[in-house]
Design a protein around this motif. Structure first.
Motif, PDB file in Angstrom:
ATOM      1  N   VAL A 206     -19.711   3.073 -71.382  1.00 24.76           N
ATOM      2  CA  VAL A 206     -18.804   3.080 -72.529  1.00 24.76           C
ATOM      3  C   VAL A 206     -18.880   4.387 -73.310  1.00 24.76           C
ATOM      4  CG1 VAL A 206     -18.837   0.574 -72.777  1.00 24.76           C
ATOM      5  CG2 VAL A 206     -20.513   1.948 -74.031  1.00 24.76           C
ATOM      6  N   VAL A 207     -19.892   5.208 -73.032  1.00 20.97           N
ATOM      7  CA  VAL A 207     -19.991   6.520 -73.680  1.00 20.97           C
ATOM      8  C   VAL A 207     -19.639   7.634 -72.701  1.00 20.97           C
ATOM      9  CG1 VAL A 207     -21.510   8.140 -74.892  1.00 20.97           C
ATOM     10  CG2 VAL A 207     -21.761   5.673 -75.262  1.00 20.97           C
ATOM     11  N   LYS A 208     -20.195   7.588 -71.511  1.00 20.92           N
ATOM     12  CA  LYS A 208     -20.076   8.695 -70.565  1.00 20.92           C
ATOM     13  C   LYS A 208     -18.979   8.529 -69.527  1.00 20.92           C
ATOM     14  CE  LYS A 208     -24.934  10.045 -70.954  1.00 20.92           C
ATOM     15  NZ  LYS A 208     -24.648  11.401 -71.435  1.00 20.92           N
ATOM     16  N   GLY A 209     -18.352   7.357 -69.485  1.00 23.00           N
ATOM     17  CA  GLY A 209     -17.323   7.130 -68.487  1.00 23.00           C
ATOM     18  C   GLY A 209     -17.920   6.672 -67.171  1.00 23.00           C
ATOM     19  N   GLN A 210     -17.152   6.822 -66.092  1.00 24.32           N
ATOM     20  CA  GLN A 210     -17.584   6.320 -64.793  1.00 24.32           C
ATOM     21  C   GLN A 210     -18.788   7.095 -64.270  1.00 24.32           C
ATOM     22  OE1 GLN A 210     -15.924   3.665 -63.740  1.00 24.32           O
ATOM     23  NE2 GLN A 210     -17.169   3.309 -61.912  1.00 24.32           N
ATOM     24  N   ILE A 211     -19.829   6.381 -63.880  1.00 27.17           N
ATOM     25  CA  ILE A 211     -21.022   6.981 -63.286  1.00 27.17           C
ATOM     26  C   ILE A 211     -21.268   6.293 -61.950  1.00 27.17           C
ATOM     27  CG2 ILE A 211     -23.509   7.346 -63.499  1.00 27.17           C
ATOM     28  CD1 ILE A 211     -23.198   7.433 -66.504  1.00 27.17           C
ATOM     29  N   THR A 212     -21.486   7.084 -60.920  1.00 30.55           N
ATOM     30  CA  THR A 212     -21.696   6.545 -59.575  1.00 30.55           C
ATOM     31  C   THR A 212     -22.919   7.199 -58.958  1.00 30.55           C
ATOM     32  OG1 THR A 212     -19.332   6.137 -59.263  1.00 30.55           O
ATOM     33  CG2 THR A 212     -20.703   6.232 -57.290  1.00 30.55           C
ATOM     34  N   ILE A 213     -23.819   6.383 -58.437  1.00 30.18           N
ATOM     35  CA  ILE A 213     -25.027   6.867 -57.771  1.00 30.18           C
ATOM     36  C   ILE A 213     -25.063   6.249 -56.372  1.00 30.18           C
ATOM     37  CG2 ILE A 213     -27.551   6.998 -57.855  1.00 30.18           C
ATOM     38  CD1 ILE A 213     -26.294   8.352 -60.227  1.00 30.18           C
TER      39      ILE A 213
ATOM     40  N   LEU B 109     -31.798   6.290 -54.194  1.00 26.11           N
ATOM     41  CA  LEU B 109     -32.785   5.380 -54.784  1.00 26.11           C
ATOM     42  C   LEU B 109     -33.703   4.836 -53.710  1.00 26.11           C
ATOM     43  CD1 LEU B 109     -30.214   3.321 -56.909  1.00 26.11           C
ATOM     44  CD2 LEU B 109     -31.512   5.326 -57.669  1.00 26.11           C
ATOM     45  N   ASP B 110     -35.009   4.878 -53.955  1.00 26.21           N
ATOM     46  CA  ASP B 110     -35.899   4.277 -52.963  1.00 26.21           C
ATOM     47  C   ASP B 110     -36.242   2.847 -53.374  1.00 26.21           C
ATOM     48  OD1 ASP B 110     -37.576   4.705 -55.076  1.00 26.21           O
ATOM     49  OD2 ASP B 110     -38.965   6.022 -54.010  1.00 26.21           O
ATOM     50  N   ASP B 111     -37.099   2.238 -52.602  1.00 22.92           N
ATOM     51  CA  ASP B 111     -37.488   0.850 -52.873  1.00 22.92           C
ATOM     52  C   ASP B 111     -38.492   0.845 -54.027  1.00 22.92           C
ATOM     53  OD1 ASP B 111     -35.823   0.128 -50.871  1.00 22.92           O
ATOM     54  OD2 ASP B 111     -37.364  -0.594 -49.492  1.00 22.92           O
TER      55      ASP B 111
ATOM     56  N   PRO C 175     -29.034   2.418 -62.622  1.00 21.81           N
ATOM     57  CA  PRO C 175     -28.673   1.946 -61.273  1.00 21.81           C
ATOM     58  C   PRO C 175     -29.753   1.054 -60.666  1.00 21.81           C
ATOM     59  CG  PRO C 175     -29.212   4.293 -61.250  1.00 21.81           C
ATOM     60  CD  PRO C 175     -29.071   3.893 -62.681  1.00 21.81           C
ATOM     61  N   ARG C 176     -31.007   1.306 -60.967  1.00 20.13           N
ATOM     62  CA  ARG C 176     -32.087   0.456 -60.464  1.00 20.13           C
ATOM     63  C   ARG C 176     -31.988  -0.948 -61.063  1.00 20.13           C
ATOM     64  NH1 ARG C 176     -35.742   3.783 -57.994  1.00 20.13           N
ATOM     65  NH2 ARG C 176     -35.680   6.007 -58.532  1.00 20.13           N
TER      66      ARG C 176
END
Length: 464
Positions: free
Chosen positions: A159-166, A171-173, A212-213
């Motif tokens: 809601v502040v930075k817009g769309q974020i995609t990772i 990402l590891d386990d 994302p985690r």
């Protein structure tokens, strides 16, 4: 949907001004929507979390008036719940035991760095179809890792930075429980947000990498995701991150410096949020206006001069007795003598227009609560033979004059006229004799507040 927000500090020190701003935004958003504001203490870092730090956070929140509707909840009191969720995840295959030692994990990361790859856990103990796992080492307690998706993206509309995609390959386990069974930060946060039905997570952008985690864990649990908003950090006057070494970063530092909580809230609200050109507003107004569409995506810079200006506004508007009660303890430490002295609230009224802080206010008011100690050189300069007759006439007038500012002013002007003097020629020596200093509010107001007995006593030294 009922809006539910939370403020979830780790009790490793004080309530930071950045944390206070986050709490304010979360609190105001809940109030705007008639929702619920939850306070959660994330105290699983046993080496750094202390009861004193918990109390410091509670004190800061209480001083600011950011009252929570539920909580405080403590993560260390929720261990059974976390263990139950961990057991469910192990059972359904979204988590697994990992027996790699810290040294083995570091060695695999070193190999990856040497190959120019991003260092990450390589999945040695990750169960996969057709995969044979290593033999379990004897006498080694495993960690529990989250089985992160290998493909696809984690995406959210911040809601502040817009769309974020990772990408999930970034990402590891993640380790979600240590060898002793205690759960780790991201896992606890995800479970807490689920259990507490948090709908909106407003926090600093230093948590963007955690999001994302936490989303992947929540997706694995099959629950509805909250909306996330990550506000940029607050910078110091030098454009660098606020530092305890250079800046006052604890909320209670500002209490000690004499700032009012309503001024602090008003100022923090404007660090990353705006409502048109409004600079001064109450918390009731802020709650009626506040939404997430006007949060800034740029870092805000802390400006002490602006805060002082806002604080001066609120000091001028504050009740005199409230301010008197606020400054009295420090004045007592500074040696103030209140017995037989003027009413402190009346004295505060004389000084509040020009005071930027309550500390300044108390320091200024001290002239009424200590014995005058003018420098001899100043007395010789201002209490001269030429002005002594006028001083004595004014002292004589003070014995019978009606004791109010108007009558005292009329008497003073009569003395000036009788001796052909200008106001500073009589006001300066009067100030020195009564207060020991040259700078005071108007002399007639000072004389009135001291009272007849004190004025005649202090002017007795010039009796002829």
């Amino acid at each position: 949907m009922t809006v539910r927000t939370r403020f979830a500090p780790s009790p490793t020190g004080y309530l930071h001004v950045g944390g206070a701003r986050t709490a304010l935004f979360s609190w105001a958003f809940a109030r705007h929507h008639g929702g619920t504001f939850v306070l959660r203490i994330e105290d699983t870092d046993l080496e750094r979390s202390t009861p004193e730090a918990v109390q410091a956070i509670l004190d800061g929140m209480n001083w600011l008036g950011l009252q929570h509707d539920e909580g405080p909840f403590y993560q260390m009191q929720r261990m059974e719940r976390y263990r139950a969720v961990l057991a469910e995840m192990l059972a359904n295959g979204t988590a697994y035991h990992c027996y790699s030692s810290p040294e083995e994990v570091e060695a695999m990361r070193e190999r990856q760095r040497a190959a120019g790859e991003k260092p990450r856990y390589d999945g040695t103990w990750r169960p996969e179809t057709g995969k044979t796992l290593p033999a379990i080492p004897a006498d080694r307690q495993p960690v529990i890792r989250f089985k992160n998706p290998l493909e696809g993206d984690v995406s959210w509309n911040d809601v502040v930075k817009g769309q974020i995609t990772i990408n999930n390959r970034e990402l590891d386990d993640l380790v979600i429980a240590r060898p002793d069974g205690t759960p780790t930060y991201n896992f606890c946060v995800a479970v807490d947000d689920w259990d507490m039905q948090i709908t909106h997570v407003i926090r600093g952008d230093d948590h963007v990498n955690n999001t994302p985690r936490q989303i992947n864990i929540l997706n694995a649990l099959g629950v509805t995701l909250p909306q996330y908003g990550h506000v940029p950090m607050i910078l110091g006057t030098d454009g660098q991150k606020l530092s305890k070494r250079r800046d006052a970063v604890s909320v209670m530092d500002y209490f000690d410096k004499g700032y009012l909580p309503e001024a602090m809230l008003n100022y923090l609200a404007r660090l990353g949020w705006s409502h048109g050109d409004d600079e001064i507003f109450s918390m009731e107004q802020m709650c009626s206006w506040f939404d997430l569409t006007h949060l800034s995506g740029s870092a805000a810079q802390f400006n002490p001069e602006k805060l002082a200006w806002i604080n001066n506004h609120y000091i001028k508007a504050a009740d005199n007795q409230r301010l008197a009660d606020l400054v009295r303890p420090q004045m007592l430490k500074d040696g103030a003598e209140f017995a037989g002295a003027p009413d402190l609230a009346a004295v505060i009224a004389l000084f509040k227009e020009r005071a930027n802080t309550a500390v300044e206010l108390g320091q200024a008011a001290m002239l009424f609560y200590r014995q005058p100690a003018a420098e001899q050189a100043l007395l010789q300069q201002h209490v001269t033979d030429a002005v002594l007759p006028a001083l004595r006439q004014y002292a004589e007038a003070c014995k019978t004059v009606e004791w109010n500012k108007v009558a005292l002013s009329v008497a003073l002007k009569q003395v000036l006229a009788d001796h052909g003097l200008k106001m500073p020629q009589l006001a300066m020596p009067l100030r020195l004799l009564l207060t020991g200093q040259l700078q005071t509010p108007s002399i007639d107001a000072v004389v009135e507040l001291f009272g007849r007995e004190v004025v005649l006593q202090r002017l007795n030294v010039i009796a002829g």
